[in-house]
Each structure stands twice: as structure tokens, then as C-alpha cells.
Design a protein around this motif. Sequence first.
Motif, short mmCIF file in Angstrom:
data_model
loop_
_atom_site.label_atom_id
_atom_site.label_comp_id
_atom_site.label_asym_id
_atom_site.label_seq_id
_atom_site.Cartn_x
_atom_site.Cartn_y
_atom_site.Cartn_z
N ARG A 9 0.83 -1.21 0.00
CA ARG A 9 0.00 0.00 0.00
C ARG A 9 0.87 1.26 0.00
NH1 ARG A 9 -4.46 -2.05 -1.95
NH2 ARG A 9 -5.32 -3.73 -0.69
N TRP A 10 1.91 1.28 0.84
CA TRP A 10 2.82 2.41 0.80
C TRP A 10 3.54 2.47 -0.55
CZ3 TRP A 10 2.67 6.41 3.84
CH2 TRP A 10 2.19 6.28 5.14
N ALA A 11 3.81 1.31 -1.10
CA ALA A 11 4.47 1.26 -2.40
C ALA A 11 3.58 1.86 -3.49
CB ALA A 11 4.86 -0.17 -2.76
N THR A 12 2.30 1.50 -3.47
CA THR A 12 1.39 2.06 -4.47
C THR A 12 1.22 3.56 -4.27
OG1 THR A 12 -0.49 1.39 -3.08
CG2 THR A 12 0.12 -0.07 -4.87
N LEU A 13 1.21 3.99 -3.00
CA LEU A 13 1.13 5.42 -2.73
C LEU A 13 2.34 6.15 -3.33
CD1 LEU A 13 -0.30 7.79 -1.32
CD2 LEU A 13 1.00 7.22 0.75
N LEU A 14 3.54 5.59 -3.10
CA LEU A 14 4.74 6.17 -3.67
C LEU A 14 4.70 6.13 -5.20
CD1 LEU A 14 7.62 7.28 -3.53
CD2 LEU A 14 8.43 4.93 -3.20
N ALA A 15 4.30 4.97 -5.74
CA ALA A 15 4.29 4.80 -7.19
C ALA A 15 3.34 5.80 -7.87
CB ALA A 15 3.89 3.38 -7.55
N PHE A 16 2.15 5.92 -7.32
CA PHE A 16 1.18 6.78 -7.98
C PHE A 16 1.45 8.25 -7.69
CE2 PHE A 16 -1.57 2.84 -7.24
CZ PHE A 16 -1.00 2.23 -8.34
N GLY A 17 2.15 8.54 -6.59
CA GLY A 17 2.64 9.89 -6.40
C GLY A 17 3.67 10.27 -7.45
N VAL A 18 4.56 9.31 -7.74
CA VAL A 18 5.55 9.53 -8.80
C VAL A 18 4.86 9.72 -10.14
CG1 VAL A 18 7.40 8.42 -10.12
CG2 VAL A 18 7.43 8.34 -7.62
N LEU A 19 3.88 8.86 -10.44
CA LEU A 19 3.17 8.98 -11.71
C LEU A 19 2.42 10.31 -11.82
CD1 LEU A 19 1.71 5.40 -12.34
CD2 LEU A 19 3.46 6.60 -13.68
#
Length: 444
Positions: A391-401
Motif C-alpha cells: 500500500r505504501w508502495a502504491t502510494l509512492l508509485a502513484f505519487g511519482v506517476l
Amino acid sequence: MSAAQGSTAPLGAGRRWVRNLAFLSFSFANTACITVFPQHRFWRHPQEAMWTTAVLLGGAIAALLGLAWAARQRGAPMRPGPMWAGCAVYAVLLMLAGSDALQRPLAYAGLVWALSFSSGALMQRFDERSVLQAGLDGRVANDLSISLLRFLGMLLAPGAFSVLPPGSAAAQGLLLLMVVLVGLSGWCLLTPARAAGPVRGAGAAAAPGPASAGATDTATQAATSEDPRGATAQRAARIEPARAPGTRDVAEWTLWWAGVLVYANYCVLASAAPFLLRDLLAQGGAMERAWLLIAVVYAAAMLSNACVQWRRWAPRLAWLPVAPVTLMLVGASLLMPSAASAGGWGLQLGASAALGVAFGLFMMGYRDHLTRQALQLQRPALLARYNQMPRWATLLAFGVLAGLAALTSAAGDASRLAQDVALYLLLSSMGVTLAGICWGRRRG
């Protein structure tokens, strides 16, 4: 082996798989919310990048809130009423998200966010209950079955929707099957098999307070007799308590954040795959091809898990660096001038399979490390940390996107998003690989 043992072992294995069936559904829903539902809904929308990244970013936040809510329930019994109510909410949200019932972008975004919250909360509660019932003796088998079912869900979402268009009757039937699996799993978790005595390690996982020396010794002996990986567990049980708590916490958090970044890069690659195929590799049918290649990634991860179970190999932390190295090579390949001309099926399928194997090794090694400590060192919060990592990874990933999409919009060049994603994958994966090497040397 006695006749009684021979008759109960298959039953125990059968119950283990039934009680973990929900993880296939949760993984299916999570993957669909990342790689299928938003992209399908906003593909060819005038503001496709903005809406897609907004839904993905909001979904990651909602999932973390769901996990945080479930973490506050840690140690509380799983009551039938609230559990079945949660499953019913999850079922309605999943069926609606896979349909074309909501046309307004904001309403659809809220639906995906609600589904992410529900899935995250239920998965955490089911995971804690499953580990508690497995106990220390069944920890490894339980871990591998959960991982395999998660990989299967990751495979099924993009693979199925590449054949069954979202919103079709066949797709809705598949979603209904996912709902039924959660019901079966919940029923099994609420009616655990009766044992002759207490399950070793289960009480330790739920009990508060520091571990006693006797409990640690008993856990170590049980893990050692369980299978060949017990020797690794025994070394960990002897070494970890001797280290300063602050040093251990720093090392664990460093490892956790490195894992978050690796997982985030897989999310970035999966979510941006249609743009990468369309804008960097100049291929038609980018959406359908992206779903198929993502399915190959998860199929390879699932097969690597099955191979580990078949060969009875011991998952280990040494498997983790394979994932960032593979991502680094993929990022470099996408940036090559010859990428478009070399974008044939053979090369893409081979790269997807390599990514999947690396991802499978990464997840198995990481899960084994955390559950071993959760049970042996009586640190059950590590299970929540494991479930929070994606979940933190997806938060980071979609923040980057979202950030890259904003830069693309400001530059007025839609094709720049794919190039920026490839450059990000290369540099971030290179950084985490170098950091992992330094961490391993300090840890010894």
C-alpha cells in the motif's frame, strides 16, 4: 507416520488452502484497481493521465486507511456479524467497480477508493487470523500458500480482462466467483479445526509483551524440526536478540523502505505499461498487450512460487536484489534508441517472465523474513508491516506517476510521460540496488 497422522495431514492442507482463498480475491481486486479498472474507464479520455493517476493515488491512500483501521483491531476476535457485513460491502463494491454502472469520473473514483479501503482492511484481518491458526509449525506452508494465491490473483486480473471486457456478463461472473472465494475463506476462518492441544506459536503471535527465553527456545526448536530452513531460523533466533534494539530497528526499517521502493517500481511499470508500449515502442493495441504482458509477469511469479514449494527450497533475503536489478535492465532497455524496432513478442514475453520470477523471489524472501520474526521474536506487528508495504508502495508509485503526469502536462508533450517513467525506473532501481549492497555488507 501413523495412520492418524496420514489422515489428518491432507485435511490440514485442505483447510489451509480454503482459509486462504480470500487472498486470491483480494489480490485480484487490488491488481484490477491498479492495472485494469482506472485505465479501462479513462482510456482515451481527454484527461486520461490526470484522472488515472488521481484514482490510483487516492486508492493507495484509501487502502492504507483500511489497513490502519484493521491494525487497530489487532488481537480482537473475528466476530461473524462484522466479518460478513464487511464481506458484503466488499462484494457490492467489487461488482460495481467492474461494471459500467457509474459514468461520472468523480463517482467512479470514489467507488474505486472505497473498494481499496475495504480490500485492505479485510486482507489484514484475514491474514492475522490465518497466521494465528497456522501457528509456528505451519508458518512456512501457510506463507507459501498465501503468496501463491496472491500471485494467482495478480495473474488473473490482467489476464482475464485481456479476454473478457470489463462490464461484460462473463467478467461479472468472474467477479462473482471472487466474492464466493472470500465467503468460503471467511467461513473456514470462523470455524477452525479442533486440535488435541494448543497450536504452538499461535498464542505467542497474539500475546503482548516481550518474549521470554523459554518461548524463544521452544519456537526455535519447532522451526528447526519443521523443515531444512529451520537452521536459518535458529541462527536468526540466536543472533537477533543479541543485537541492540535500536540497531535492529534501523536495519529493519531500511530493509522495509527498500522493499517499498522495489514494489513501487513494479507498480509504476504495470500502471504505465500501456503508455510505454504506445509511446516508446509504437505498438498498436497497447492496452490489450499491456494486460497480457502483466499477466505473464504474475504467471512467472506464481510459477516461481510453485517451484520453491515443489523443491522445498528455503526463502531467504539473498533473493531480494534480483528484482531491482531486473527493473534496472528493463528501464535501460526502454530508453535505448532501438527499443521500438526490438519490441517483438519474443523479447517482451521474455522480459515479462524475468520480471515475474524476480518479483516472486522478492516477495517470498521478504514474507519469510517478516513472519519468522513475527512468530519467533513475538513481533506480530511485522505482519501488518508486510501488508502495508504494497500500500505504501502504491502510494509512492502513484505519487511519482502524478508528478510525472503534471510535468508532462506542463510541457505539453504527451509522449514524454513514457520516457520519464523509463528514466525513473532506471535511476531508482540502480539506487536501491547500490543501497542494498551497502546494507548487506553492514549487516554482515
